[in-house]
Scaffold this motif. Structure first.
Motif, PDB file in Angstrom:
ATOM      1  N   ASP A 234       0.820  -1.216   0.000  1.00  0.00           N
ATOM      2  CA  ASP A 234       0.000   0.000   0.000  1.00  0.00           C
ATOM      3  C   ASP A 234       0.856   1.270   0.000  1.00  0.00           C
ATOM      4  O   ASP A 234       0.639   2.197   0.773  1.00  0.00           O
ATOM      5  CB  ASP A 234      -0.959   0.006   1.194  1.00  0.00           C
ATOM      6  CG  ASP A 234      -0.233   0.062   2.522  1.00  0.00           C
ATOM      7  OD1 ASP A 234       0.979  -0.261   2.566  1.00  0.00           O
ATOM      8  OD2 ASP A 234      -0.876   0.432   3.526  1.00  0.00           O
ATOM      9  N   ARG A 235       1.840   1.296  -0.866  1.00  0.00           N
ATOM     10  CA  ARG A 235       2.713   2.464  -1.021  1.00  0.00           C
ATOM     11  C   ARG A 235       2.862   2.780  -2.502  1.00  0.00           C
ATOM     12  O   ARG A 235       3.082   1.879  -3.316  1.00  0.00           O
ATOM     13  CB  ARG A 235       4.095   2.198  -0.411  1.00  0.00           C
ATOM     14  CG  ARG A 235       5.058   3.365  -0.554  1.00  0.00           C
ATOM     15  CD  ARG A 235       6.424   3.035   0.026  1.00  0.00           C
ATOM     16  NE  ARG A 235       7.089   1.965  -0.705  1.00  0.00           N
ATOM     17  CZ  ARG A 235       8.209   1.371  -0.307  1.00  0.00           C
ATOM     18  NH1 ARG A 235       8.761   1.709   0.844  1.00  0.00           N
ATOM     19  NH2 ARG A 235       8.759   0.407  -1.036  1.00  0.00           N
ATOM     20  N   GLU A 236       2.740   4.049  -2.841  1.00  0.00           N
ATOM     21  CA  GLU A 236       2.916   4.488  -4.218  1.00  0.00           C
ATOM     22  C   GLU A 236       3.799   5.724  -4.250  1.00  0.00           C
ATOM     23  O   GLU A 236       3.938   6.434  -3.243  1.00  0.00           O
ATOM     24  CB  GLU A 236       1.552   4.782  -4.868  1.00  0.00           C
ATOM     25  CG  GLU A 236       0.670   3.549  -5.024  1.00  0.00           C
ATOM     26  CD  GLU A 236      -0.660   3.871  -5.679  1.00  0.00           C
ATOM     27  OE1 GLU A 236      -0.885   5.057  -6.019  1.00  0.00           O
ATOM     28  OE2 GLU A 236      -1.487   2.955  -5.830  1.00  0.00           O
ATOM     29  N   PHE A 237       4.359   5.980  -5.410  1.00  0.00           N
ATOM     30  CA  PHE A 237       5.232   7.134  -5.602  1.00  0.00           C
ATOM     31  C   PHE A 237       4.563   8.089  -6.575  1.00  0.00           C
ATOM     32  O   PHE A 237       3.974   7.657  -7.574  1.00  0.00           O
ATOM     33  CB  PHE A 237       6.592   6.678  -6.097  1.00  0.00           C
ATOM     34  CG  PHE A 237       7.189   5.609  -5.220  1.00  0.00           C
ATOM     35  CD1 PHE A 237       7.566   5.897  -3.925  1.00  0.00           C
ATOM     36  CD2 PHE A 237       7.325   4.302  -5.673  1.00  0.00           C
ATOM     37  CE1 PHE A 237       8.082   4.914  -3.093  1.00  0.00           C
ATOM     38  CE2 PHE A 237       7.842   3.313  -4.861  1.00  0.00           C
ATOM     39  CZ  PHE A 237       8.229   3.620  -3.560  1.00  0.00           C
ATOM     40  N   ALA A 238       4.655   9.378  -6.280  1.00  0.00           N
ATOM     41  CA  ALA A 238       3.783  10.313  -6.989  1.00  0.00           C
ATOM     42  C   ALA A 238       4.416  11.689  -7.147  1.00  0.00           C
ATOM     43  O   ALA A 238       5.481  11.991  -6.589  1.00  0.00           O
ATOM     44  CB  ALA A 238       2.453  10.450  -6.231  1.00  0.00           C
ATOM     45  N   ALA A 239       3.715  12.512  -7.911  1.00  0.00           N
ATOM     46  CA  ALA A 239       4.033  13.935  -8.069  1.00  0.00           C
ATOM     47  C   ALA A 239       2.736  14.717  -7.913  1.00  0.00           C
ATOM     48  O   ALA A 239       1.665  14.240  -8.295  1.00  0.00           O
ATOM     49  CB  ALA A 239       4.662  14.208  -9.430  1.00  0.00           C
TER      50      ALA A 239
ATOM     51  N   ARG B 150       5.502  19.163  -8.449  1.00  0.00           N
ATOM     52  CA  ARG B 150       6.473  18.840  -7.410  1.00  0.00           C
ATOM     53  C   ARG B 150       6.591  17.318  -7.325  1.00  0.00           C
ATOM     54  O   ARG B 150       5.612  16.624  -7.092  1.00  0.00           O
ATOM     55  CB  ARG B 150       6.053  19.424  -6.066  1.00  0.00           C
ATOM     56  CG  ARG B 150       7.091  19.186  -4.963  1.00  0.00           C
ATOM     57  CD  ARG B 150       6.693  19.849  -3.663  1.00  0.00           C
ATOM     58  NE  ARG B 150       6.682  21.288  -3.777  1.00  0.00           N
ATOM     59  CZ  ARG B 150       7.762  22.062  -3.686  1.00  0.00           C
ATOM     60  NH1 ARG B 150       8.947  21.498  -3.515  1.00  0.00           N
ATOM     61  NH2 ARG B 150       7.668  23.365  -3.785  1.00  0.00           N
ATOM     62  N   PHE B 151       7.822  16.840  -7.508  1.00  0.00           N
ATOM     63  CA  PHE B 151       8.073  15.411  -7.505  1.00  0.00           C
ATOM     64  C   PHE B 151       8.437  14.931  -6.086  1.00  0.00           C
ATOM     65  O   PHE B 151       8.339  15.677  -5.124  1.00  0.00           O
ATOM     66  CB  PHE B 151       9.190  15.064  -8.494  1.00  0.00           C
ATOM     67  CG  PHE B 151       8.817  15.321  -9.932  1.00  0.00           C
ATOM     68  CD1 PHE B 151       8.267  14.316 -10.715  1.00  0.00           C
ATOM     69  CD2 PHE B 151       8.988  16.579 -10.508  1.00  0.00           C
ATOM     70  CE1 PHE B 151       7.910  14.545 -12.034  1.00  0.00           C
ATOM     71  CE2 PHE B 151       8.640  16.817 -11.832  1.00  0.00           C
ATOM     72  CZ  PHE B 151       8.098  15.798 -12.595  1.00  0.00           C
ATOM     73  N   LEU B 152       8.859  13.687  -5.978  1.00  0.00           N
ATOM     74  CA  LEU B 152       9.370  13.064  -4.756  1.00  0.00           C
ATOM     75  C   LEU B 152       8.309  12.839  -3.685  1.00  0.00           C
ATOM     76  O   LEU B 152       8.592  12.865  -2.493  1.00  0.00           O
ATOM     77  CB  LEU B 152      10.526  13.877  -4.150  1.00  0.00           C
ATOM     78  CG  LEU B 152      11.709  14.203  -5.053  1.00  0.00           C
ATOM     79  CD1 LEU B 152      12.829  14.850  -4.247  1.00  0.00           C
ATOM     80  CD2 LEU B 152      12.222  12.967  -5.751  1.00  0.00           C
ATOM     81  N   ALA B 153       7.071  12.594  -4.080  1.00  0.00           N
ATOM     82  CA  ALA B 153       6.024  12.292  -3.098  1.00  0.00           C
ATOM     83  C   ALA B 153       5.928  10.779  -2.886  1.00  0.00           C
ATOM     84  O   ALA B 153       5.946  10.005  -3.849  1.00  0.00           O
ATOM     85  CB  ALA B 153       4.685  12.840  -3.564  1.00  0.00           C
ATOM     86  N   THR B 154       5.847  10.356  -1.639  1.00  0.00           N
ATOM     87  CA  THR B 154       5.625   8.949  -1.280  1.00  0.00           C
ATOM     88  C   THR B 154       4.303   8.848  -0.542  1.00  0.00           C
ATOM     89  O   THR B 154       4.114   9.483   0.497  1.00  0.00           O
ATOM     90  CB  THR B 154       6.760   8.416  -0.400  1.00  0.00           C
ATOM     91  OG1 THR B 154       8.000   8.507  -1.117  1.00  0.00           O
ATOM     92  CG2 THR B 154       6.511   6.963  -0.022  1.00  0.00           C
ATOM     93  N   LEU B 155       3.378   8.082  -1.085  1.00  0.00           N
ATOM     94  CA  LEU B 155       2.035   7.954  -0.517  1.00  0.00           C
ATOM     95  C   LEU B 155       1.898   6.605   0.178  1.00  0.00           C
ATOM     96  O   LEU B 155       2.255   5.566  -0.387  1.00  0.00           O
ATOM     97  CB  LEU B 155       0.980   8.074  -1.624  1.00  0.00           C
ATOM     98  CG  LEU B 155       1.095   9.283  -2.561  1.00  0.00           C
ATOM     99  CD1 LEU B 155       0.004   9.224  -3.622  1.00  0.00           C
ATOM    100  CD2 LEU B 155       1.017  10.586  -1.782  1.00  0.00           C
TER     101      LEU B 155
END
Length: 669
Positions: free
Chosen positions: A322-327, A434-439
């Protein structure tokens, strides 16, 4: 020193060893696996090593005629040509519910005193994941070694990494001279796969791990206090392959060294068990009480693609977490903000640049410039000023970190329509990204990965495979720092200490690490009991309270996709009942497969055995029925359960079947 002749793979009765012979057509030496009856060793020899060496020496140059002479020996059982197997390439403890002061971690001492043998591409010893700070001395029972070689010396082994060996003679005999390639002729890892799997299974705690700003946090393996022994059996040869002889020698030495668990993130094409090196080696491990975890393979989503399907192997499929990488995409001065998938590896902030909705000829022109298919990107959105793009797609979950070599963002079609409407209705449309988001906490999870191989097994379809699902998508773990991982721009690759990788190669060490914790907690449990505990306590419900879905279909998966469900470590510690399996039961199963006496001897290493019964109904924690257009069929399953709970308990059997099935009765004695 690397050993050409494996000593003690099938310790009780016979051994395997590779030899070279000449092929009549080409004259090129070829490697064979020769199976000899250990009990037939003449009394004149003091050891089996001396006997084998003498046998080979007496045959002088090993031509095809000499190989034929071997076949005539009464002690000879079987000979098989060399074959090659293939690879299948920190948040997961939290996702799996492992806690410092609760459940399986503290109960097991975090895997203390256990040793995991990993057969893979080697290890990067300088990594902090293999730091031995605070570790007690290596258990006295350990008999392993630390071998030297190219850029690898004795000082690299420590109380965490107790052993490191390298096996390449089979590969070099058939394909190449390792010293002439970029790979290391030593236990040192070249491609990073082995370092990734090892740290996943039992990596030490490392604070501040990250992948270019994504997934920041503490990296830690499933069994962080367990020891690691690396057996390098895969080497670079255009792709990463493993010679069957090298794998057999590696498994042999792992057994002899005294590992408690084996993790093999590799597989060979499914063949009868007596011809499959992992199946044979795993049976030898089984007899010594060693748990073996193997990758199910990355050939999904089609049926009958499972590898490592022997019932004495725990076969592990891959699921998401349950982890995704986002902008974060902000349009205009904040009129609209949406979140899209991106793993662009730079701390880049795109600020108020023009955004255009390109279509028709302009889309075609742009696609030609960037080698995109106009039909595939029709109706999608191109962000041109930053030489990047915003794509509207419902397939974001299938994109991997290495796909984001430029500042791309994928938004779902619903948000894509909002972006399109904004662009059409704005005179001066702009965008900030803005990049480098971890959800964290994304739903639904887990899902069955698209690539994860599906059952049933072609060779043994009467056993439901895979056994279980474990995290295998976007897993952060150790990486070799001198090996370029992610492309950036048109020509460069970035280096990293930790990488995000997907595959059943990643799910296999998760299961191996959890098995290590269970073995540490329950020292008297057999490998079958450990597997049963993991299978019967697995989850079939995801974090959205629905049945685990298949990434490809988007609907509920089946046991052929995920086995009994997704692994749940804290439940597995106390399963109540387990389905245990004795060695004799596996023999009866081989008899049910109509294996010849020679095939059974080769598979099990047991010269003296008998078939108490010939059955395909093994005492397994799962059930499978094969229907061949039969309208009506009646099947009886018999199972014996062992109570491993403290005290006595009362259990009630409940059977749930599909609408087209009807069960007559379910009785217990």
């Amino acid at each position: 020193m690397e050993r050409l002749i494996p000593l003690g793979l099938i310790i009780s009765l016979f051994l395997f060893f590779p030899i070279a012979t000449s092929l009549p057509a080409s004259g090129r030496p070829r490697t064979y696996i020769i199976n000899m009856d250990k009990s037939a060793m003449p009394a004149a020899f003091s050891s089996h090593h001396d006997w084998y060496t003498s046998t080979l020496s007496s045959l002088a140059v090993l031509s095809q005629a000499h190989l034929d002479q071997l076949h005539e020996l009464s002690s000879h059982l079987a000979t098989y040509p060399e074959t090659f197997g293939h690879l299948y390439t920190t948040y997961t403890p939290t996702f799996l519910g492992l806690r410092k002061h609760y459940g399986l971690w503290p109960a097991s001492g975090f895997g203390d005193d256990m040793i995991i043998g990993v057969l893979d591409t080697g290890i990067w010893p300088e990594s902090e994941s293999f730091n031995d700070e605070g570790f007690p001395p290596v258990p006295e029972r350990w008999r392993g070694a630390c071998e030297t070689g190219t850029e690898f010396n004795l000082s690299y082994c420590n109380r965490k990494m107790t052993g490191a060996r390298s096996f390449s003679k089979g590969m070099q005999q058939e394909k190449q001279n390792i010293s002439k390639t970029n790979d290391y002729d030593s236990p040192r890892d070249f491609i990073s796969h082995g370092s990734h799997t090892s740290s996943t299974a039992a990596g030490s705690s490392v604070v501040g791990a990250e992948y270019f700003g994504y997934a920041k946090g503490k990296a830690i393996g499933m069994a962080p206090k367990a020891r690691i022994a690396m057996y390098k059996v895969l080497f670079f040869d255009e792709s990463y392959d493993a010679a069957a002889t090298d794998v057999l020698v590696g498994m042999d030495l792992a057994i002899e060294d005294g590992v408690d668990v084996m993790s093999l993130s590799l597989g060979f094409i499914e063949t009868p068990f007596d011809e499959n090196p992992i199946a044979i080696g795993a049976f030898a491990a089984l007899k010594k009480g060693i748990f073996v975890s193997c990758s199910a393979g990355n050939n999904g989503p089609h049926a009958y693609t499972i590898l490592n399907g022997a019932p004495w192997i725990t076969t592990v499929g891959a699921g998401t977490i349950d982890r995704e990488f986002a902008a974060h995409v902000t349009l205009g001065d904040g009129e609209l903000t949406v979140i899209g998938k991106s793993v662009y590896p730079e701390n880049l902030f795109v600020s108020n640049v023009p955004i255009y909705f390109l279509h028709g000829n302009r889309t075609k022109e742009l696609c030609e410039i960037y080698s995109l298919d106009p039909e595939e990107v029709a109706g999608k959105y191109i962000l041109s000023e930053a030489v990047g793009a915003i794509f509207s797609s419902d397939e974001a979950q299938f994109f991997r970190p290495t796909d984001f070599f430029k500042p791309f963002v994928l938004v779902n079609p619903k948000d894509g329509d909002l972006v399109k409407d904004y662009i059409i209705n704005s005179k001066n449309a702009t965008v900030s990204i803005r990049f480098l988001a971890t959800l964290l906490g994304t739903k639904p999870a887990p899902q069955v990965a698209d690539f994860s191989s599906r059952g049933p097994d072609r060779i043994s379809p009467w056993i439901l495979k895979p056994d279980i699902l474990a995290p295998g998508v976007d897993i952060l773990a150790d990486w070799t720092p001198n090996r370029g991982f992610v492309p950036i721009g048109d020509h460069d690759y970035l280096l990293t200490d930790y990488a995000i990788v997907s595959g059943t190669s990643m799910s296999c060490p998760h299961a191996a690490g959890i098995a290590t914790l269970l073995k540490s907690t329950h020292r008297d449990w057999s490998s079958a009991a450990i597997r049963s505990a993991m299978m019967t306590t697995a989850d079939v419900i995801d974090n959205a309270n629905g049945r685990i879905i298949d990434m490809i279909t988007g609907v509920a998966g089946t046991p052929l996709d995920f086995g009994t469900g997704h692994i749940n470590p804290n439940k597995a510690i106390d399963p109540g009942l387990v389905y245990d399996i004795e060695i004799q039961e596996y023999i009866n199963y081989l008899c049910g497969l109509n294996y010849t006496s020679k095939q059974i001897r080769t598979t099990t290493g047991m010269r003296h055995f008998k078939c108490d019964s010939a059955t395909l109904d093994l005492n397994y924690p799962s059930f499978i029925i094969l229907l061949n257009n039969t309208k009506t069929i009646s099947i009886t399953f018999r199972r014996e359960l062992t109570n491993v709970a403290e005290g006595s308990s009362v259990y009630r059997a409940v059977v749930r079947t599909p609408d087209s099935f009807r069960h007559e009765s379910c009785s217990a004695t």
